[in-house]
Structures are given as structure tokens and as C-alpha cells.
Design an enzyme around this catalytic site. Sequence first.
Site, PDB file in Angstrom:
ATOM      1  N   THR A 184     156.927  -5.230  23.835  1.00 28.39           N
ATOM      2  CA  THR A 184     157.320  -4.388  22.711  1.00 28.39           C
ATOM      3  C   THR A 184     156.603  -3.044  22.799  1.00 28.39           C
ATOM      4  O   THR A 184     155.502  -2.933  23.325  1.00 28.39           O
ATOM      5  CB  THR A 184     157.006  -5.065  21.365  1.00 28.39           C
ATOM      6  N   GLY A 185     157.263  -2.019  22.293  1.00 27.99           N
ATOM      7  CA  GLY A 185     156.688  -0.678  22.338  1.00 27.99           C
ATOM      8  C   GLY A 185     156.356  -0.248  23.747  1.00 27.99           C
ATOM      9  O   GLY A 185     155.254   0.231  24.023  1.00 27.99           O
ATOM     10  N   SER A 186     157.325  -0.391  24.648  1.00 31.61           N
ATOM     11  CA  SER A 186     157.030  -0.211  26.077  1.00 31.61           C
ATOM     12  C   SER A 186     157.714   0.983  26.713  1.00 31.61           C
ATOM     13  O   SER A 186     157.869   1.043  27.925  1.00 31.61           O
ATOM     14  CB  SER A 186     157.400  -1.483  26.840  1.00 31.61           C
ATOM     15  N   THR A 187     158.103   1.962  25.919  1.00 34.20           N
ATOM     16  CA  THR A 187     158.742   3.137  26.505  1.00 34.20           C
ATOM     17  C   THR A 187     157.731   4.134  27.073  1.00 34.20           C
ATOM     18  O   THR A 187     158.100   5.033  27.827  1.00 34.20           O
ATOM     19  CB  THR A 187     159.615   3.859  25.469  1.00 34.20           C
ATOM     20  N   GLY A 212     153.046   4.914  27.631  1.00 34.60           N
ATOM     21  CA  GLY A 212     151.671   4.489  27.446  1.00 34.60           C
ATOM     22  C   GLY A 212     151.334   3.127  28.009  1.00 34.60           C
ATOM     23  O   GLY A 212     151.814   2.733  29.081  1.00 34.60           O
ATOM     24  N   ILE A 213     150.502   2.385  27.288  1.00 36.61           N
ATOM     25  CA  ILE A 213     150.056   1.068  27.733  1.00 36.61           C
ATOM     26  C   ILE A 213     151.246   0.135  27.910  1.00 36.61           C
ATOM     27  O   ILE A 213     151.314  -0.624  28.877  1.00 36.61           O
ATOM     28  CB  ILE A 213     149.042   0.473  26.733  1.00 36.61           C
ATOM     29  N   GLY A 214     152.193   0.176  26.996  1.00 40.13           N
ATOM     30  CA  GLY A 214     153.355  -0.706  27.083  1.00 40.13           C
ATOM     31  C   GLY A 214     154.160  -0.492  28.340  1.00 40.13           C
ATOM     32  O   GLY A 214     154.587  -1.451  28.996  1.00 40.13           O
ATOM     33  N   SER A 274     142.504  -4.484  20.076  1.00 39.49           N
ATOM     34  CA  SER A 274     141.706  -3.275  20.330  1.00 39.49           C
ATOM     35  C   SER A 274     140.246  -3.570  20.058  1.00 39.49           C
ATOM     36  O   SER A 274     139.911  -4.468  19.266  1.00 39.49           O
ATOM     37  CB  SER A 274     142.191  -2.156  19.403  1.00 39.49           C
ATOM     38  N   TYR A 281     143.498   0.810  10.640  1.00 39.56           N
ATOM     39  CA  TYR A 281     143.885   0.379  11.984  1.00 39.56           C
ATOM     40  C   TYR A 281     143.023  -0.794  12.435  1.00 39.56           C
ATOM     41  O   TYR A 281     143.534  -1.800  12.938  1.00 39.56           O
ATOM     42  CB  TYR A 281     143.734   1.548  12.954  1.00 39.56           C
TER      43      TYR A 281
END
Length: 264
Positions: free
Chosen positions: A13-16, A18-20, A141, A154
Site C-alpha cells: 500500500t502507498g507504493s507509488t 518513496g519507501i513503498g 517507525s 504521528y
Amino acid sequence: MLIDLTGNTALVTGSTQGIGAAIASGLARAGARVAVNGRTEASVADAVERLSRQDPGTRFVSAPGDIATDEGAERVVGAVPRVDILVNNLGIFGAEDALTISDDEWRRYFEVNVLSAVRMIRSYLPGMMERSWGRVQNIASDSAVVIPAEMIHYGMSKTALLAVSRGFAKEAAGTGVTVNSVIAGPTHTGGVEDFVYELVDKDLPWDEAQRAFMREHRPQSLIQRLIEPDEIANMVVYLSSAFASATTGGAVRVDGGYVDSILP
């Protein structure tokens, strides 16, 4: 160590970016068919094209949808009904004075950073358990353990994610499915560059700004630099493999020694 994930479907998820994106690339290079997720069809299509060009011969599919909502999560599950490796990477962060964080902002962080992972786990964990194999990883994190004064909302959400991971690991006990958290330390991404410049002199060149940020705001780091996304991805790929079959219910650290503790 040769890690072969051929025959497995992974969803990050959220892989477009950065880390993803680094995790998606790492899993694909190990042989997995990887579903790339983002909120819009356009962003996902761009990421799939970029990742495929970067690593010829890898397999990526599109799974657009805002998993911070029930409707978006259903859309993703519809696009990828079966998942063997689930990596809940989606997350938001930002600095804000502790006494001015609104109720809506507290709720937004919990919805995006915690409930999105819960939605995906509820969707895919039963199938993994029925097949007696699967991997779930929640990207947490160092802020889950060392709560930053400048973004306690956060930190709260990432602490909750550790509890979610441990709880679902118990739900999957004895099934051959593992559930873990990966505690990522301060990592070099585009979003983090913006964050760094919120806290240090905006006129500094990047290398100097990074050093100033680590010295002033993350002095506990033992590597004394930001972690690269591929370094997070390496741990995720390992935990996704058969080699990590006895690692479950854990909070595995890739934090550059930032957390000053033997255990999380």
C-alpha cells in the site's frame, strides 16, 4: 541467501513513491507479482510504468484506491482478490505543535496510519490462514517508540500499529502465517526532504541540511545519516521469505540504531 518469491502475489500500500516503491521493487526483483497501490489510477499507472522500466522482467499490476476509506479498500481488494504478502506501508506525517493538533487531525492520522492497515489485514488474513501460508508486514517507525515532540499524533499512530501487528499475529498463531512490524528509522525520501527543511535552514544545500537535521533532531542515530529506502526494502523482502518463518509478532528494527534500547 537466495530469496525466491516466485508464485506469490504481494500488495504494497502507498507504493507509488518513496519507501513503498522501493519495497515493491525489491519484492518484484525477488520474483513476486506485485500490486502497486495509490489513491488515483494515474499515479499508480505512472508508478507501474516507472518500476517496470527500472527492473525489466519484473511483474507489477495496478491496484488504485484510497484504503483510508472503506470504498477505496473494497476497490483494491476487487483488483487483487488474493494476496500472499501484504505490506501496509501507507502513512502520513508532519510536524505540528502538540497543543494545537485538532481532533480532526488526530482522527485523520488514526484513519490513515492505523485503520487502513486493519482494513487490509481483515481482507487478506483469512485467505492466508486457510492456505496455511502468508506474510503481513506493517511499516512502523522509530517514532512509535521514541515519540517526537514535534509530531506526537504521528508517533501515537505508529505505536498503535505495533499493537495491531502483535494482536493479529496472535490471531494467526499456528497457521503458518506471520505478522510483523518493521520499525523504519529516519529515511531519505522526497517527503522527508520537505520535512527536514521545515526544521532546518531552508537555504542550506541538501547534504548540509541532512547533517544538521540528524545532529539537531535525531542525534541518537548510530549511522549518523538518513536511511535509504532500499535498506528498508531489504528487510521486508527477507521477512516475506521462507527464511523468516519463525519471526512473527515482532517489531523488527531498521532504524540505524536510532532507538536507544536493546528491545523496541
